[in-house]
Design a protein around this motif. Structure first.
Motif, mmCIF file in Angstrom:
data_model
loop_
_atom_site.group_PDB
_atom_site.id
_atom_site.type_symbol
_atom_site.label_atom_id
_atom_site.label_comp_id
_atom_site.label_asym_id
_atom_site.label_seq_id
_atom_site.Cartn_x
_atom_site.Cartn_y
_atom_site.Cartn_z
ATOM 1 N N VAL A 1 0.868 -1.175 0.000
ATOM 2 C CA VAL A 1 0.000 0.000 0.000
ATOM 3 C C VAL A 1 0.905 1.225 0.000
ATOM 4 N N ARG A 2 0.907 1.938 -1.107
ATOM 5 C CA ARG A 2 1.789 3.091 -1.235
ATOM 6 C C ARG A 2 1.076 4.405 -0.905
ATOM 7 N N GLN A 3 -0.219 4.421 -1.092
ATOM 8 C CA GLN A 3 -0.996 5.621 -0.786
ATOM 9 C C GLN A 3 -2.233 5.202 -0.002
ATOM 10 N N ARG A 4 -2.920 6.184 0.528
ATOM 11 C CA ARG A 4 -4.106 5.878 1.329
ATOM 12 C C ARG A 4 -5.186 5.248 0.453
ATOM 13 N N ILE A 5 -5.887 4.291 1.024
ATOM 14 C CA ILE A 5 -6.928 3.572 0.296
ATOM 15 C C ILE A 5 -8.211 4.391 0.332
ATOM 16 N N GLN B 1 -11.549 2.146 -3.731
ATOM 17 C CA GLN B 1 -10.604 1.031 -3.675
ATOM 18 C C GLN B 1 -11.049 -0.002 -2.635
ATOM 19 N N LEU B 2 -11.571 0.486 -1.516
ATOM 20 C CA LEU B 2 -12.065 -0.429 -0.491
ATOM 21 C C LEU B 2 -13.266 -1.210 -1.009
ATOM 22 N N LYS B 3 -14.143 -0.547 -1.750
ATOM 23 C CA LYS B 3 -15.292 -1.243 -2.339
ATOM 24 C C LYS B 3 -14.819 -2.373 -3.249
ATOM 25 N N ALA B 4 -13.804 -2.090 -4.062
ATOM 26 C CA ALA B 4 -13.275 -3.113 -4.967
ATOM 27 C C ALA B 4 -12.685 -4.280 -4.178
#
Length: 112
Positions: free
Chosen positions: A84-88, A92-95
């Protein structure tokens, strides 16, 4: 004889009380350890999730606590491994949730 029996009963009772105290102390230590782990998970999630995504995860936690716990563990593992390079974001969480949610079976009922 009566004094010996009484002394034996006292000794047994004292041992029983000591065992109970040790068990209780062990449970308290386990509870403290679990609270510490939960705090670390919450801190990690605060760092890697956007506020909307965190809110979505909290909502899921209310309805499906076991599933939410699994998602949290997955997210923490991803963060620890450096994937994880950036905040989710919420999208993205839905996916991720769509991938982790088991597919539902559909039933068709036909009436004659």
């Amino acid at each position: 004889m009566v004094d010996d029996e009484l002394a034996e009963l006292r000794r047994r009772r004292m041992e029983q009380m000591q065992r109970q105290a040790m068990d209780q102390q062990g449970m308290e230590e386990e509870a403290a350890r679990q609270q510490q782990i939960d705090a670390q998970v919450r801190a990690a999630l605060m760092e890697i999730l956007e506020p909307e995504a965190r809110e979505r995860l909290n909502t899921i936690k209310l309805t499906r606590p076991e599933f939410a716990k699994a998602v949290e563990q997955q997210l923490v593992m991803l963060a620890q491994s450096g994937r994880v390079r950036q905040r989710i974001t919420d999208e993205q969480l839905k996916a991720l949730l769509a991938q982790l949610t088991p597919s539902k079976k559909e039933f068709r009922i036909t009436r004659k």
